[in-house]
Design a protein around this motif. Sequence first.
Motif, PDB file in Angstrom:
ATOM      1  N   GLY A  28      66.232 106.380  -4.319  1.00  0.00           N
ATOM      2  CA  GLY A  28      67.334 107.300  -4.069  1.00  0.00           C
ATOM      3  C   GLY A  28      66.831 108.731  -4.016  1.00  0.00           C
ATOM      4  O   GLY A  28      65.650 109.001  -4.257  1.00  0.00           O
ATOM      5  N   PRO A  29      67.724 109.664  -3.706  1.00  0.00           N
ATOM      6  CA  PRO A  29      67.320 111.071  -3.606  1.00  0.00           C
ATOM      7  C   PRO A  29      66.823 111.615  -4.948  1.00  0.00           C
ATOM      8  O   PRO A  29      67.404 111.346  -5.989  1.00  0.00           O
ATOM      9  N   VAL A  30      65.744 112.363  -4.886  1.00  0.00           N
ATOM     10  CA  VAL A  30      65.155 112.984  -6.071  1.00  0.00           C
ATOM     11  C   VAL A  30      65.453 114.479  -6.019  1.00  0.00           C
ATOM     12  O   VAL A  30      65.150 115.138  -5.032  1.00  0.00           O
ATOM     13  N   SER A  31      66.046 114.999  -7.086  1.00  0.00           N
ATOM     14  CA  SER A  31      66.373 116.423  -7.145  1.00  0.00           C
ATOM     15  C   SER A  31      65.158 117.271  -7.478  1.00  0.00           C
ATOM     16  O   SER A  31      64.996 118.370  -6.948  1.00  0.00           O
ATOM     17  N   SER A  32      64.306 116.755  -8.374  1.00  0.00           N
ATOM     18  CA  SER A  32      63.177 117.554  -8.829  1.00  0.00           C
ATOM     19  C   SER A  32      62.126 116.657  -9.476  1.00  0.00           C
ATOM     20  O   SER A  32      62.459 115.643 -10.087  1.00  0.00           O
ATOM     21  N   VAL A  33      60.863 117.061  -9.323  1.00  0.00           N
ATOM     22  CA  VAL A  33      59.751 116.414 -10.017  1.00  0.00           C
ATOM     23  C   VAL A  33      58.906 117.530 -10.628  1.00  0.00           C
ATOM     24  O   VAL A  33      58.515 118.463  -9.936  1.00  0.00           O
ATOM     25  N   VAL A  49      61.270 113.494 -13.834  1.00  0.00           N
ATOM     26  CA  VAL A  49      61.851 113.254 -12.515  1.00  0.00           C
ATOM     27  C   VAL A  49      63.369 113.304 -12.683  1.00  0.00           C
ATOM     28  O   VAL A  49      63.924 112.612 -13.531  1.00  0.00           O
ATOM     29  N   ILE A  50      64.026 114.129 -11.885  1.00  0.00           N
ATOM     30  CA  ILE A  50      65.480 114.271 -11.977  1.00  0.00           C
ATOM     31  C   ILE A  50      66.104 113.673 -10.723  1.00  0.00           C
ATOM     32  O   ILE A  50      65.751 114.041  -9.601  1.00  0.00           O
ATOM     33  N   MET A  51      67.030 112.734 -10.966  1.00  0.00           N
ATOM     34  CA  MET A  51      67.738 112.078  -9.868  1.00  0.00           C
ATOM     35  C   MET A  51      69.071 111.550 -10.385  1.00  0.00           C
ATOM     36  O   MET A  51      69.335 111.616 -11.583  1.00  0.00           O
ATOM     37  N   ASN A  52      69.908 111.064  -9.485  1.00  0.00           N
ATOM     38  CA  ASN A  52      71.213 110.529  -9.885  1.00  0.00           C
ATOM     39  C   ASN A  52      71.035 109.379 -10.875  1.00  0.00           C
ATOM     40  O   ASN A  52      70.101 108.585 -10.772  1.00  0.00           O
ATOM     41  N   GLU A  53      71.968 109.293 -11.814  1.00  0.00           N
ATOM     42  CA  GLU A  53      71.842 108.335 -12.922  1.00  0.00           C
ATOM     43  C   GLU A  53      71.599 106.892 -12.489  1.00  0.00           C
ATOM     44  O   GLU A  53      70.649 106.268 -12.956  1.00  0.00           O
ATOM     45  N   PRO A  54      72.414 106.317 -11.585  1.00  0.00           N
ATOM     46  CA  PRO A  54      72.165 104.905 -11.232  1.00  0.00           C
ATOM     47  C   PRO A  54      70.810 104.708 -10.552  1.00  0.00           C
ATOM     48  O   PRO A  54      70.127 103.710 -10.794  1.00  0.00           O
ATOM     49  N   ASP A  55      70.406 105.659  -9.716  1.00  0.00           N
ATOM     50  CA  ASP A  55      69.114 105.572  -9.034  1.00  0.00           C
ATOM     51  C   ASP A  55      67.971 105.695 -10.035  1.00  0.00           C
ATOM     52  O   ASP A  55      66.962 104.997  -9.941  1.00  0.00           O
ATOM     53  N   ALA A  56      68.135 106.579 -11.021  1.00  0.00           N
ATOM     54  CA  ALA A  56      67.107 106.783 -12.042  1.00  0.00           C
ATOM     55  C   ALA A  56      66.901 105.510 -12.856  1.00  0.00           C
ATOM     56  O   ALA A  56      65.762 105.116 -13.131  1.00  0.00           O
ATOM     57  N   HIS A  57      67.996 104.862 -13.231  1.00  0.00           N
ATOM     58  CA  HIS A  57      67.881 103.616 -13.999  1.00  0.00           C
ATOM     59  C   HIS A  57      67.212 102.526 -13.169  1.00  0.00           C
ATOM     60  O   HIS A  57      66.352 101.792 -13.684  1.00  0.00           O
ATOM     61  N   ALA A  58      67.574 102.419 -11.912  1.00  0.00           N
ATOM     62  CA  ALA A  58      66.960 101.410 -11.035  1.00  0.00           C
ATOM     63  C   ALA A  58      65.463 101.680 -10.872  1.00  0.00           C
ATOM     64  O   ALA A  58      64.650 100.748 -10.944  1.00  0.00           O
TER      65      ALA A  58
END
Length: 74
Positions: A28-33, A49-58
């Motif tokens: 998914g889209p990554v906001s920041s690394v 790594v900052i990304m949307n919660e469901p994408d981050a968990h996956a």
Amino acid sequence: MSATTVFVGDLSYFCEEKDLLGIFSAFGPVSSVIVRRGKEGNSLQYAFVIMNEPDAHAAWNALNGSKFMGRKLR
């Protein structure tokens, strides 16, 4: 959706932001690394790594313990 920060540890000394962006963006889209660096610019072997919660968990469920640049992500 809320953003989540994922701690990624045990990185290679040679790992750059673009490397992590490449593997995490598959989920998914990554906001920041942000690869944390010491005073001399060397990698401290961890990143955020900052990304949307469901994408981050996956992403973390899929990548935790996997080999990346010769190291096992944790």
